[in-house]
Design a protein around this motif. Structure first.
Motif, PDB file in Angstrom:
ATOM      1  N   TYR A  45     -30.113  21.237  -4.934  1.00 40.73           N
ATOM      2  CA  TYR A  45     -31.079  21.671  -5.944  1.00 40.73           C
ATOM      3  C   TYR A  45     -32.411  20.942  -5.798  1.00 40.73           C
ATOM      4  CZ  TYR A  45     -27.057  23.860  -8.223  1.00 40.73           C
ATOM      5  OH  TYR A  45     -25.962  24.623  -8.506  1.00 40.73           O
ATOM      6  N   MET A  46     -32.375  19.698  -5.360  1.00 39.18           N
ATOM      7  CA  MET A  46     -33.627  18.995  -5.109  1.00 39.18           C
ATOM      8  C   MET A  46     -34.368  19.633  -3.940  1.00 39.18           C
ATOM      9  SD  MET A  46     -34.344  16.532  -7.262  1.00 39.18           S
ATOM     10  CE  MET A  46     -35.435  15.370  -6.401  1.00 39.18           C
ATOM     11  N   PRO A  68     -34.983  24.123  -5.687  1.00 43.24           N
ATOM     12  CA  PRO A  68     -34.671  24.313  -7.111  1.00 43.24           C
ATOM     13  C   PRO A  68     -34.308  25.746  -7.479  1.00 43.24           C
ATOM     14  CG  PRO A  68     -36.613  22.930  -6.858  1.00 43.24           C
ATOM     15  CD  PRO A  68     -36.294  23.471  -5.493  1.00 43.24           C
ATOM     16  N   TRP A  75     -36.190  27.301 -16.609  1.00 43.31           N
ATOM     17  CA  TRP A  75     -37.385  26.677 -16.059  1.00 43.31           C
ATOM     18  C   TRP A  75     -37.377  26.597 -14.534  1.00 43.31           C
ATOM     19  CZ3 TRP A  75     -34.466  23.168 -13.823  1.00 43.31           C
ATOM     20  CH2 TRP A  75     -33.473  22.496 -14.542  1.00 43.31           C
ATOM     21  N   HIS A  84     -40.557  26.901 -12.567  1.00 44.76           N
ATOM     22  CA  HIS A  84     -41.657  26.014 -12.940  1.00 44.76           C
ATOM     23  C   HIS A  84     -41.548  24.604 -12.357  1.00 44.76           C
ATOM     24  CE1 HIS A  84     -42.830  29.126 -15.764  1.00 44.76           C
ATOM     25  NE2 HIS A  84     -41.615  29.115 -16.250  1.00 44.76           N
ATOM     26  N   ILE A  85     -40.448  24.296 -11.664  1.00 47.73           N
ATOM     27  CA  ILE A  85     -40.259  22.900 -11.261  1.00 47.73           C
ATOM     28  C   ILE A  85     -40.397  22.655  -9.768  1.00 47.73           C
ATOM     29  CG2 ILE A  85     -38.694  22.587 -13.220  1.00 47.73           C
ATOM     30  CD1 ILE A  85     -36.421  22.287 -11.192  1.00 47.73           C
ATOM     31  N   ALA A  86     -40.503  23.719  -8.969  1.00 42.25           N
ATOM     32  CA  ALA A  86     -40.538  23.527  -7.520  1.00 42.25           C
ATOM     33  C   ALA A  86     -41.697  22.639  -7.093  1.00 42.25           C
ATOM     34  CB  ALA A  86     -40.618  24.874  -6.813  1.00 42.25           C
ATOM     35  N   LEU A  99     -43.104  20.214  -8.850  1.00 43.32           N
ATOM     36  CA  LEU A  99     -43.156  18.923  -9.535  1.00 43.32           C
ATOM     37  C   LEU A  99     -42.920  17.771  -8.575  1.00 43.32           C
ATOM     38  CD1 LEU A  99     -41.106  19.652 -12.804  1.00 43.32           C
ATOM     39  CD2 LEU A  99     -43.590  19.515 -12.560  1.00 43.32           C
ATOM     40  N   ASP A 143     -41.019  14.280  -7.424  1.00 41.09           N
ATOM     41  CA  ASP A 143     -39.570  14.089  -7.347  1.00 41.09           C
ATOM     42  C   ASP A 143     -38.962  13.585  -8.655  1.00 41.09           C
ATOM     43  OD1 ASP A 143     -39.393  15.012  -4.802  1.00 41.09           O
ATOM     44  OD2 ASP A 143     -39.157  13.052  -3.843  1.00 41.09           O
ATOM     45  N   LYS A 181     -38.732  16.342 -11.330  1.00 45.61           N
ATOM     46  CA  LYS A 181     -37.839  17.366 -10.786  1.00 45.61           C
ATOM     47  C   LYS A 181     -36.387  16.880 -10.824  1.00 45.61           C
ATOM     48  CE  LYS A 181     -37.980  18.372  -6.321  1.00 45.61           C
ATOM     49  NZ  LYS A 181     -38.408  18.994  -5.053  1.00 45.61           N
ATOM     50  N   HIS A 195     -34.898  17.199 -14.285  1.00 45.99           N
ATOM     51  CA  HIS A 195     -34.510  18.586 -14.575  1.00 45.99           C
ATOM     52  C   HIS A 195     -33.199  18.941 -13.875  1.00 45.99           C
ATOM     53  CE1 HIS A 195     -37.823  20.005 -16.950  1.00 45.99           C
ATOM     54  NE2 HIS A 195     -38.725  19.640 -16.050  1.00 45.99           N
ATOM     55  N   VAL A 196     -33.083  18.532 -12.613  1.00 42.90           N
ATOM     56  CA  VAL A 196     -31.844  18.798 -11.868  1.00 42.90           C
ATOM     57  C   VAL A 196     -30.680  18.073 -12.542  1.00 42.90           C
ATOM     58  CG1 VAL A 196     -30.644  18.450  -9.681  1.00 42.90           C
ATOM     59  CG2 VAL A 196     -33.017  19.239  -9.688  1.00 42.90           C
TER      60      VAL A 196
END
Length: 405
Positions: free
Chosen positions: A350-351, A354, A362, A365-367, A369, A371, A374, A377-378
């Motif tokens: 996922y890191m 995403p 979301w 919206h986080i790709a 961000l 680390d 992000k 969120h992960v």
């Protein structure tokens, strides 16, 4: 210790002066009009039960992976048992039963899939970004991650419910602001900047009975599940004087009882003796402290609802047995290794991309961000997973998924 039965509450009288009062609550972060039919603590309890996080507990591990058998406890059944014991303690001590029940129902919201194994694995991968703490994650869920209401994120619980959640293990800070058990998780500090939960004081007595109810519940049901699994035997239980005494008592009354009934008769006596011990200790400490308000409970300088010295030693012995015989058993350790690999693999996937978190609002919206945000969120996404969802997600992304049997 002896219980003063004349002082017990049976649910049909006034609350004690030191009980939390839902009509004088410190309120919610976002002001709401009151309900004409429910107290504020009743509303908290009802909101907790209707969350997505509560339903997910059904498929989250307590000790044994749910697919090992239908009768093993999950996080949900454990939570229900904790709430039942907390409510019984609250009633006996003339507290607000709804607050005690609500704190018990919410206390494990932040747990990951695969029990403490998942938590340890998630903490390891999040260590460069502040780590992971299931208590702090519970706070994030009820103040930020649940998305149900039009006017706010989270479920906007009262100050008293949030205090009980955060102080599940007692005060987090010393009077001079030092962490009592290491650094306070950042999500808790961040929330207290806008809604101070007074981390240096003890929690209400309702929160305290919810916390000790947690110990009583898992001490008992982990033994029950351990016997069912075969990792524990009655001979092992005989090594603990308290349990040996309970078994002798049951054998004396029912010398030819079948194994399943024999186990239940031991467990029900264990819960009863531990509950009665807490009540007796609390009554004694209340007579010493003489609190006139819940403020006096918070400033008493010690826990009111706890085990006696003798029962604390029994608690220690039971935990040691469970650790040695179950939690660190080679078979369990093998399963734990597989579960940890699933969490670690998913975090890395996922890191890296995403968008693989297909079901999250979301995800688009986080790709971009950095680390650190992000990763948080992960972590939120992984912590919210059930065992079954984590396994299916891993199977979708990887050629081989560990067999957790």
């Amino acid at each position: 210790m002896k219980i003063d039965r004349q002082a017990l509450g049976f649910g049909n009288g006034e609350r004690a002066t030191y009980a939390s009062d839902p009509w004088t609550t410190r309120g919610r972060l976002y002001a709401e009009s009151s309900s004409p039919t429910r107290s504020e603590f009743q509303r908290d309890r009802d909101r907790i039960v209707h969350t997505t996080a509560f339903r997910r507990l059904k498929h989250k591990t307590q000790v044994f992976i749910a697919q090992d058998g239908d009768h093993y406890r999950t996080r949900l059944t454990h939570t229900i048992e904790v709430a039942q014991i907390a409510r019984a303690l609250a009633r006996a001590l003339k507290l607000d039963e709804d607050l005690a029940e609500g704190v018990a129902l919410v206390h494990d919201f932040g747990h990951t899939p695969f029990g403490h194994t998942g938590e340890d694995a998630l903490h390891d991968v999040l260590l460069p970004y502040g780590g992971f703490d299931h208590n702090a994650q519970s706070l994030r869920i009820v103040t930020k991650l649940e998305r149900r209401y039009a006017e706010f994120d989270g479920i906007n619980l009262t100050w008293e419910s949030l205090e009980g959640l955060v102080k599940h293990n007692g005060p987090l800070l010393t009077k001079d602001g030092q962490g009592k058990r290491g650094p306070v998780p950042q999500p808790i500090l961040d929330y207290c900047e806008i809604h101070d939960l007074e981390l240096a004081t003890f929690a209400s007595l309702e929160a305290q009975v919810a916390a000790i109810a947690d110990d009583i519940a898992y001490n008992t049901h982990d033994i029950d599940d351990g016997l069912r699994s075969g990792y524990l035997t009655f001979e092992m239980l005989e090594e603990i004087p308290f349990l040996a005494g309970l078994m002798a008592e049951v054998r004396g009354l029912y010398p030819h009882l079948e194994k399943s009934r024999f186990t239940h008769e031991i467990m029900r006596r264990q819960v009863t003796r531990m509950v009665e011990d807490v009540i007796a200790v609390a009554q004694e400490r209340l007579s010493e402290v003489k609190p006139k308000s819940v403020k006096d409970i918070r400033e008493a300088g010690r826990v009111i609802a706890t085990f006696s010295k003798e029962m604390s030693e029994t608690d220690r012995q039971i935990k040691q047995m469970l650790f040695e015989r179950i939690y660190r058993h080679p078979d369990i350790m093998r399963i734990r290794a597989g579960a940890a690999q699933i969490v670690t693999d998913l975090f890395a996937a996922y890191m890296a991309n995403p968008k693989e978190m297909q079901s999250h609002y979301w995800v688009d919206h986080i790709a971009g961000l950095a680390d650190a945000p992000k990763a948080r969120h992960v972590g939120d996404y992984l912590a919210g997973m059930t065992d079954t969802y984590a396994i299916s997600a891993h199977r979708r992304l990887f050629d081989h998924t560990p067999d957790l049997r």
